[in-house]
Design a protein around this motif. Structure first.
Motif, PDB file in Angstrom:
ATOM      1  N   ARG A 234       0.816  -1.219   0.000  1.00  0.00           N
ATOM      2  CA  ARG A 234       0.000   0.000   0.000  1.00  0.00           C
ATOM      3  C   ARG A 234       0.850   1.270   0.000  1.00  0.00           C
ATOM      4  N   GLU A 235       2.135   1.138   0.296  1.00  0.00           N
ATOM      5  CA  GLU A 235       3.030   2.292   0.232  1.00  0.00           C
ATOM      6  C   GLU A 235       3.608   2.515  -1.161  1.00  0.00           C
ATOM      7  N   THR A 236       3.463   1.523  -2.042  1.00  0.00           N
ATOM      8  CA  THR A 236       4.142   1.588  -3.337  1.00  0.00           C
ATOM      9  C   THR A 236       3.693   2.786  -4.152  1.00  0.00           C
ATOM     10  N   TRP A 237       2.378   3.096  -4.115  1.00  0.00           N
ATOM     11  CA  TRP A 237       1.891   4.224  -4.925  1.00  0.00           C
ATOM     12  C   TRP A 237       2.591   5.514  -4.540  1.00  0.00           C
ATOM     13  N   ALA A 238       2.763   5.744  -3.227  1.00  0.00           N
ATOM     14  CA  ALA A 238       3.352   6.998  -2.768  1.00  0.00           C
ATOM     15  C   ALA A 238       4.840   7.068  -3.101  1.00  0.00           C
ATOM     16  N   ARG A 239       5.542   5.941  -2.974  1.00  0.00           N
ATOM     17  CA  ARG A 239       6.964   5.923  -3.329  1.00  0.00           C
ATOM     18  C   ARG A 239       7.131   6.174  -4.833  1.00  0.00           C
ATOM     19  N   PHE A 240       6.277   5.534  -5.627  1.00  0.00           N
ATOM     20  CA  PHE A 240       6.322   5.729  -7.077  1.00  0.00           C
ATOM     21  C   PHE A 240       6.041   7.191  -7.425  1.00  0.00           C
ATOM     22  N   HIS A 241       5.021   7.767  -6.789  1.00  0.00           N
ATOM     23  CA  HIS A 241       4.661   9.162  -7.059  1.00  0.00           C
ATOM     24  C   HIS A 241       5.763  10.114  -6.597  1.00  0.00           C
ATOM     25  N   ARG A 242       6.339   9.834  -5.435  1.00  0.00           N
ATOM     26  CA  ARG A 242       7.430  10.677  -4.939  1.00  0.00           C
ATOM     27  C   ARG A 242       8.597  10.699  -5.924  1.00  0.00           C
ATOM     28  N   ASP A 243       8.969   9.515  -6.439  1.00  0.00           N
ATOM     29  CA  ASP A 243      10.080   9.447  -7.392  1.00  0.00           C
ATOM     30  C   ASP A 243       9.737  10.168  -8.693  1.00  0.00           C
ATOM     31  N   LEU A 244       8.492  10.051  -9.129  1.00  0.00           N
ATOM     32  CA  LEU A 244       8.050  10.736 -10.349  1.00  0.00           C
ATOM     33  C   LEU A 244       8.153  12.252 -10.172  1.00  0.00           C
ATOM     34  N   ILE A 280       5.016   9.078   3.556  1.00  0.00           N
ATOM     35  CA  ILE A 280       6.083   9.039   2.558  1.00  0.00           C
ATOM     36  C   ILE A 280       6.294  10.400   1.899  1.00  0.00           C
ATOM     37  N   HIS A 281       5.199  11.122   1.639  1.00  0.00           N
ATOM     38  CA  HIS A 281       5.329  12.453   1.046  1.00  0.00           C
ATOM     39  C   HIS A 281       5.655  13.521   2.082  1.00  0.00           C
ATOM     40  N   GLY A 282       5.482  13.200   3.365  1.00  0.00           N
ATOM     41  CA  GLY A 282       5.808  14.155   4.411  1.00  0.00           C
ATOM     42  C   GLY A 282       4.873  15.340   4.467  1.00  0.00           C
ATOM     43  N   THR A 283       3.616  15.134   4.081  1.00  0.00           N
ATOM     44  CA  THR A 283       2.635  16.216   4.115  1.00  0.00           C
ATOM     45  C   THR A 283       1.238  15.622   4.193  1.00  0.00           C
ATOM     46  N   GLU A 284       0.288  16.400   4.652  1.00  0.00           N
ATOM     47  CA  GLU A 284      -1.081  15.916   4.730  1.00  0.00           C
ATOM     48  C   GLU A 284      -1.642  15.666   3.339  1.00  0.00           C
ATOM     49  N   MET A 285      -2.496  14.656   3.236  1.00  0.00           N
ATOM     50  CA  MET A 285      -3.182  14.383   1.991  1.00  0.00           C
ATOM     51  C   MET A 285      -4.349  15.357   1.818  1.00  0.00           C
ATOM     52  N   PRO A 326      -4.562   4.926  -8.928  1.00  0.00           N
ATOM     53  CA  PRO A 326      -5.002   3.568  -9.252  1.00  0.00           C
ATOM     54  C   PRO A 326      -4.147   2.521  -8.555  1.00  0.00           C
ATOM     55  N   THR A 327      -4.785   1.486  -8.042  1.00  0.00           N
ATOM     56  CA  THR A 327      -4.092   0.292  -7.557  1.00  0.00           C
ATOM     57  C   THR A 327      -4.875  -0.907  -8.076  1.00  0.00           C
ATOM     58  N   ALA A 328      -4.164  -1.916  -8.545  1.00  0.00           N
ATOM     59  CA  ALA A 328      -4.849  -3.045  -9.167  1.00  0.00           C
ATOM     60  C   ALA A 328      -4.037  -4.309  -8.983  1.00  0.00           C
ATOM     61  N   SER A 329      -4.732  -5.433  -9.050  1.00  0.00           N
ATOM     62  CA  SER A 329      -4.013  -6.705  -9.020  1.00  0.00           C
ATOM     63  C   SER A 329      -3.125  -6.776 -10.236  1.00  0.00           C
ATOM     64  N   GLY A 330      -2.009  -7.443 -10.023  1.00  0.00           N
ATOM     65  CA  GLY A 330      -1.008  -7.507 -11.098  1.00  0.00           C
ATOM     66  C   GLY A 330       0.433  -7.466 -10.607  1.00  0.00           C
ATOM     67  N   MET A 331       0.871  -6.612  -9.587  1.00  0.00           N
ATOM     68  CA  MET A 331       0.063  -5.515  -9.075  1.00  0.00           C
ATOM     69  C   MET A 331       0.433  -4.235  -9.814  1.00  0.00           C
ATOM     70  N   VAL A 332      -0.573  -3.405 -10.044  1.00  0.00           N
ATOM     71  CA  VAL A 332      -0.411  -2.173 -10.791  1.00  0.00           C
ATOM     72  C   VAL A 332      -0.593  -0.990  -9.841  1.00  0.00           C
ATOM     73  N   PHE A 333       0.305  -0.014  -9.936  1.00  0.00           N
ATOM     74  CA  PHE A 333       0.215   1.220  -9.172  1.00  0.00           C
ATOM     75  C   PHE A 333       0.428   2.383 -10.129  1.00  0.00           C
ATOM     76  N   GLY A 334      -0.059   3.556  -9.763  1.00  0.00           N
ATOM     77  CA  GLY A 334       0.150   4.686 -10.642  1.00  0.00           C
ATOM     78  C   GLY A 334      -0.410   5.964 -10.078  1.00  0.00           C
ATOM     79  N   VAL A 335      -0.430   6.984 -10.940  1.00  0.00           N
ATOM     80  CA  VAL A 335      -0.959   8.288 -10.556  1.00  0.00           C
ATOM     81  C   VAL A 335      -1.376   9.041 -11.809  1.00  0.00           C
TER      82      VAL A 335
END
Length: 346
Positions: A234-244, A280-285, A326-335
């Motif tokens: 569940r953290e993968t989306w935020a790490r991916f977005h942070r790197d992007l 992970i982003h260090g800020t409120e959503m 988006p999060t999906a089986s596969g597993m797929v993450f994105g923004v």
């Protein structure tokens, strides 16, 4: 460089709405599943398979999307269908493509098209592909339509699941709904798709699998929820977005999102995704848009169905910047980051 915008948005729901208790009353095992308590899902729409299917829902969403949009269907260059499966009545079909058939039924006579299946990431995959096609100058105006009919696996769970620890438990959260999104070139950043990107972590693909049942004639979905929703996933989306964002020379706080929309698995899951993002982003959503209690988990159509609902109720003003996760089986993450216009007319 050409940038795209979300020009129009439409949705369609099956005629019949059920409470979660109504659905669980059909359980063969008679076991206790507490779906509403665990997920927050109180209602969902399910197709009547004698009168509704992937194609009828897709056509309804596409026509709703085009209504009052100023878009003539003959001006659509491409239609992409992002549904997980395609049902024509009681039959699952693969040819002709749902995209081409929906295009034919709505009068998009000049549109090419194809289907793309990427589990609950299908709509976002379609948007990703269409965004790239427009930015490359290959097409000018296109539609992604996702008529998600996934209740057949719910029928499998109703027939076979034993208790809340059963790997078919997640199938009891599913519901049917269709969305349609039109993209075309943006005029400026006041109404634009700023970026969209996806990643697949194939190592986790066995954690959620749909297949024909060995015990009955049903389709079933087997999900390892505990492993899928554990912190590393569940953290993968935020790490991916942070790197992007780092590659773009910015960060989440600087993006100044007005709203965020997570995949609608359940109320608790979206809260955990938000908490992971904040850490992970260090800020409120930003404020979360969520309607899982009303619609259930509608698979690939969830994000835009939620946005459509809020727009219809006048709760998302034009000019809002929205982060889709988006999060999906596969597993797929994105923004997907987009500033939206009016999109839905009253």
């Amino acid at each position: 460089m050409i940038k795209t915008r979300i020009r129009a948005l439409g949705a369609a729901l099956p005629a019949q709405e059920y409470s979660t208790d109504d659905v669980l009353a059909r359980m063969s095992s008679g076991g206790e599943f507490a779906v509403e308590r665990i997920t927050g899902i109180a209602h969902r729409h399910l197709v009547d398979r004698d009168t509704e299917d992937t194609l009828t829902l897709g056509v309804a969403a596409a026509l709703d999307c085009l209504a009052d949009s100023g878009i003539d269907p003959v001006d659509l260059d491409i239609v992409i269908c992002g549904a997980t499966t395609v049902h024509d009545g009681y039959d699952m079909v693969f040819e002709p493509s749902a995209a081409k058939e929906i295009a034919r039924r709505i009068g998009a006579v000049n549109a090419t098209g194809y289907d793309v299946a990427n589990a609950c990431g299908g709509t976002m995959t379609g948007v990703y592909l269409l965004d790239n096609l427009i930015r490359a100058g290959v097409v000018r105006t296109g539609m992604v339509v996702t008529p998600e009919v996934i209740s057949p696996v719910t029928a499998g769970a109703l027939a076979e699941a034993v208790d809340a620890r059963d790997p078919q438990f997640a199938a009891l959260t599913l519901a049917d709904a269709a969305v349609a999104v039109v993209l075309d070139p943006a005029v400026d950043d006041a109404e634009a798709v700023h970026y969209v990107d996806l990643i697949t972590c194939a190592e986790y693909s066995p954690l959620c699998i749909a297949k024909p049942s060995d015990a009955s004639e049903n389709m079933i979905m087997l999900t390892d929820n505990l492993t899928m929703q554990a912190a590393p996933r569940r953290e993968t989306w935020a790490r991916f977005h942070r790197d992007l964002l780092e590659k773009r020379g910015t960060d989440f706080a600087a993006e100044e999102f007005d709203f965020i929309i997570f995949h609608q698995l359940g109320v608790g899951f979206t809260e955990k995704l938000a908490a992971s993002g904040a850490g992970i982003h260090g800020t409120e959503m930003p404020p979360r848009l969520a309607r899982v209690e009303k619609y259930g988990n509608t698979g690939s159509s969830t994000h835009f169905l939620v946005l459509y609902d809020y727009l219809k109720r006048g709760l998302v003003p034009a000019g809002s910047k929205v982060c889709f996760v988006p999060t999906a089986s596969g597993m797929v993450f994105g923004v997907l980051s987009a500033t939206i216009g009016e999109l839905v007319k009253a």
